[in-house]
Design a protein around this motif. Sequence first.
Motif, PDB file in Angstrom:
ATOM      1  N   VAL A  10      -4.860  29.177  12.668  1.00  0.00           N
ATOM      2  CA  VAL A  10      -4.592  30.613  12.740  1.00  0.00           C
ATOM      3  C   VAL A  10      -5.433  31.238  13.855  1.00  0.00           C
ATOM      4  O   VAL A  10      -6.635  31.004  13.948  1.00  0.00           O
ATOM      5  CB  VAL A  10      -4.897  31.294  11.395  1.00  0.00           C
ATOM      6  N   VAL A  11      -4.774  32.036  14.671  1.00  0.00           N
ATOM      7  CA  VAL A  11      -5.431  32.726  15.778  1.00  0.00           C
ATOM      8  C   VAL A  11      -5.210  34.224  15.578  1.00  0.00           C
ATOM      9  O   VAL A  11      -4.107  34.662  15.232  1.00  0.00           O
ATOM     10  CB  VAL A  11      -4.851  32.273  17.131  1.00  0.00           C
ATOM     11  N   SER A  12      -6.262  35.013  15.816  1.00  0.00           N
ATOM     12  CA  SER A  12      -6.187  36.456  15.618  1.00  0.00           C
ATOM     13  C   SER A  12      -6.697  37.166  16.856  1.00  0.00           C
ATOM     14  O   SER A  12      -7.669  36.723  17.484  1.00  0.00           O
ATOM     15  CB  SER A  12      -7.026  36.866  14.404  1.00  0.00           C
ATOM     16  N   LEU A  13      -6.045  38.256  17.210  1.00  0.00           N
ATOM     17  CA  LEU A  13      -6.482  39.075  18.340  1.00  0.00           C
ATOM     18  C   LEU A  13      -6.196  40.533  18.032  1.00  0.00           C
ATOM     19  O   LEU A  13      -5.070  40.893  17.674  1.00  0.00           O
ATOM     20  CB  LEU A  13      -5.752  38.659  19.619  1.00  0.00           C
ATOM     21  N   THR A  14      -7.218  41.373  18.183  1.00  0.00           N
ATOM     22  CA  THR A  14      -7.063  42.808  18.001  1.00  0.00           C
ATOM     23  C   THR A  14      -7.113  43.488  19.358  1.00  0.00           C
ATOM     24  O   THR A  14      -8.072  43.295  20.118  1.00  0.00           O
ATOM     25  CB  THR A  14      -8.162  43.370  17.083  1.00  0.00           C
ATOM     26  N   VAL A  15      -6.078  44.271  19.656  1.00  0.00           N
ATOM     27  CA  VAL A  15      -5.959  44.908  20.971  1.00  0.00           C
ATOM     28  C   VAL A  15      -5.580  46.378  20.790  1.00  0.00           C
ATOM     29  O   VAL A  15      -5.290  46.833  19.684  1.00  0.00           O
ATOM     30  CB  VAL A  15      -4.873  44.220  21.835  1.00  0.00           C
ATOM     31  N   GLN A  16      -5.559  47.095  21.894  1.00  0.00           N
ATOM     32  CA  GLN A  16      -5.115  48.490  21.861  1.00  0.00           C
ATOM     33  C   GLN A  16      -3.650  48.551  21.447  1.00  0.00           C
ATOM     34  O   GLN A  16      -2.809  47.780  21.922  1.00  0.00           O
ATOM     35  CB  GLN A  16      -5.298  49.132  23.240  1.00  0.00           C
ATOM     36  N   ASP A  17      -3.339  49.484  20.584  1.00  0.00           N
ATOM     37  CA  ASP A  17      -1.974  49.651  20.068  1.00  0.00           C
ATOM     38  C   ASP A  17      -1.186  50.522  21.045  1.00  0.00           C
ATOM     39  O   ASP A  17      -1.032  51.730  20.857  1.00  0.00           O
ATOM     40  CB  ASP A  17      -2.040  50.297  18.674  1.00  0.00           C
ATOM     41  N   ASP A  18      -0.712  49.895  22.113  1.00  0.00           N
ATOM     42  CA  ASP A  18       0.049  50.624  23.125  1.00  0.00           C
ATOM     43  C   ASP A  18       0.979  49.668  23.842  1.00  0.00           C
ATOM     44  O   ASP A  18       0.642  48.501  24.071  1.00  0.00           O
ATOM     45  CB  ASP A  18      -0.888  51.301  24.131  1.00  0.00           C
ATOM     46  N   TRP A  19       2.125  50.173  24.234  1.00  0.00           N
ATOM     47  CA  TRP A  19       3.169  49.368  24.859  1.00  0.00           C
ATOM     48  C   TRP A  19       2.701  48.682  26.133  1.00  0.00           C
ATOM     49  O   TRP A  19       3.133  47.584  26.455  1.00  0.00           O
ATOM     50  CB  TRP A  19       4.364  50.277  25.172  1.00  0.00           C
ATOM     51  N   HIS A  20       1.789  49.325  26.882  1.00  0.00           N
ATOM     52  CA  HIS A  20       1.422  48.765  28.178  1.00  0.00           C
ATOM     53  C   HIS A  20       0.423  47.619  28.090  1.00  0.00           C
ATOM     54  O   HIS A  20       0.099  46.993  29.095  1.00  0.00           O
ATOM     55  CB  HIS A  20       0.875  49.862  29.096  1.00  0.00           C
ATOM     56  N   VAL A  21      -0.079  47.326  26.878  1.00  0.00           N
ATOM     57  CA  VAL A  21      -0.952  46.164  26.694  1.00  0.00           C
ATOM     58  C   VAL A  21      -0.065  44.941  26.497  1.00  0.00           C
ATOM     59  O   VAL A  21       0.859  44.953  25.683  1.00  0.00           O
ATOM     60  CB  VAL A  21      -1.889  46.361  25.494  1.00  0.00           C
ATOM     61  N   ARG A  22      -0.366  43.875  27.235  1.00  0.00           N
ATOM     62  CA  ARG A  22       0.556  42.741  27.286  1.00  0.00           C
ATOM     63  C   ARG A  22      -0.155  41.414  27.096  1.00  0.00           C
ATOM     64  O   ARG A  22      -1.330  41.267  27.450  1.00  0.00           O
ATOM     65  CB  ARG A  22       1.299  42.738  28.636  1.00  0.00           C
ATOM     66  N   VAL A  23       0.576  40.470  26.549  1.00  0.00           N
ATOM     67  CA  VAL A  23       0.113  39.088  26.405  1.00  0.00           C
ATOM     68  C   VAL A  23       1.185  38.185  26.986  1.00  0.00           C
ATOM     69  O   VAL A  23       2.345  38.591  27.153  1.00  0.00           O
ATOM     70  CB  VAL A  23      -0.186  38.739  24.933  1.00  0.00           C
ATOM     71  N   LEU A  24       0.787  36.953  27.299  1.00  0.00           N
ATOM     72  CA  LEU A  24       1.710  36.031  27.963  1.00  0.00           C
ATOM     73  C   LEU A  24       2.218  34.968  27.001  1.00  0.00           C
ATOM     74  O   LEU A  24       1.485  34.476  26.137  1.00  0.00           O
ATOM     75  CB  LEU A  24       1.019  35.347  29.146  1.00  0.00           C
ATOM     76  N   GLY A  25       3.496  34.595  27.199  1.00  0.00           N
ATOM     77  CA  GLY A  25       4.105  33.524  26.438  1.00  0.00           C
ATOM     78  C   GLY A  25       4.426  32.343  27.332  1.00  0.00           C
ATOM     79  O   GLY A  25       4.172  32.367  28.542  1.00  0.00           O
ATOM     80  N   PRO A  26       4.979  31.279  26.765  1.00  0.00           N
ATOM     81  CA  PRO A  26       5.358  30.107  27.567  1.00  0.00           C
ATOM     82  C   PRO A  26       6.251  30.507  28.736  1.00  0.00           C
ATOM     83  O   PRO A  26       7.096  31.403  28.610  1.00  0.00           O
ATOM     84  CB  PRO A  26       6.106  29.227  26.566  1.00  0.00           C
ATOM     85  N   GLY A  27       6.054  29.831  29.878  1.00  0.00           N
ATOM     86  CA  GLY A  27       6.798  30.185  31.071  1.00  0.00           C
ATOM     87  C   GLY A  27       6.346  31.489  31.689  1.00  0.00           C
ATOM     88  O   GLY A  27       7.068  32.074  32.491  1.00  0.00           O
ATOM     89  N   ALA A  28       5.157  31.967  31.313  1.00  0.00           N
ATOM     90  CA  ALA A  28       4.589  33.220  31.819  1.00  0.00           C
ATOM     91  C   ALA A  28       5.426  34.433  31.429  1.00  0.00           C
ATOM     92  O   ALA A  28       5.411  35.451  32.112  1.00  0.00           O
ATOM     93  CB  ALA A  28       4.398  33.167  33.335  1.00  0.00           C
TER      94      ALA A  28
END
Length: 346
Positions: free
Chosen positions: A292-310
């Motif tokens: 299990v992996v957890s990450l807390t970030v700003q709750d806003d549309w412009h905050v982004r994370v990357l998936g496979p294939g970038a």
Amino acid sequence: MKFAWIDLRTVPQARLESVVDAAIHTRMRGVLCDDEAVRMSLPPTITAVTTATVTEERQLRDLGADTAGWVDVHDEPSLRLACAAAVTLPCTVVRFADPTKIPLEIVLAAADRAAGELVTVCADLEEAATVLEVLERGSDGVLLAPSDAAEVFALARLLEAGSEPLPLTTLTVDGIEHHGLGDRVCVDTCTYFAEDEGILVGSYSTGFILCCSETHPLPYMPTRPFRVNAGALHSYVLGPENRTNYLSELRSGSTTLAVNAEGRTRPVTVGRAKLESRPLLTITARSAEGVVVSLTVQDDWHVRVLGPGAKVHNVTELRPGDELLGYLATDQRHVGFPIGEFCREN
């Protein structure tokens, strides 16, 4: 791979044996020495280096393949000679008279596609660290005259500090939980990120999610390709040499690790870390092995994370089943160091 030669010619006699032993132990590429007895005593794992001083371009074709050309750069003609040597010879040692690194940049640019190796004479470890990164390529090797064996070991650690690729894994989103206000950190670096780069951040020391940099267009505001909106201040961020820091610990001058979607890494310098209160959300994801992996970030549309294939994901649009890129560490952490102790994080 970057390498180093040890210059024994100015090492005090009382320390010579220990310096040679350190060079052998750390597997330095070679030693430069005038003492025939020392050269003959070296094991086959280390090369006894010989050089020939080059003062004219016509000398370049007369050097044998087993001799490095030595060029002292102190003016424009000697700089041109160094460029010619770096293009022509299998190995060129260059010593620069002035502290500026612009002449080194010129030699590196001139020899960019040459097959030979360039070795730069360095006065100390600090200069060696700089020389190895000039123009993002750096000199192939450095030549250092150490004062003692400790400097040889320090040089070896410097060479090993290169940034190794990381085996990224695919994580599947389990859920998203929205929270109220909390403090989050934007990490502003002294470099541009590529579109598929970010930094690895997580609430748990054993799992990180690849947070995207602000290189992609945003409505209402310009892109900031030097920034990662990374997460809440308690979060771990993965840095060089498998060290972690809390985001709250990052300062101007700190070093962290840029990571791309294929796992390639490079150290980057933090220009500033900006902490502000914002609404937060927590992403919970799981690896195929059930970690299990957890990450807390700003709750806003412009905050982004990357998936496979970038693939770029806006965090407010994540849904269970979405796939993200992450990194699983096998060790717990104590003041940022990996440690094999029992620890449970919830």
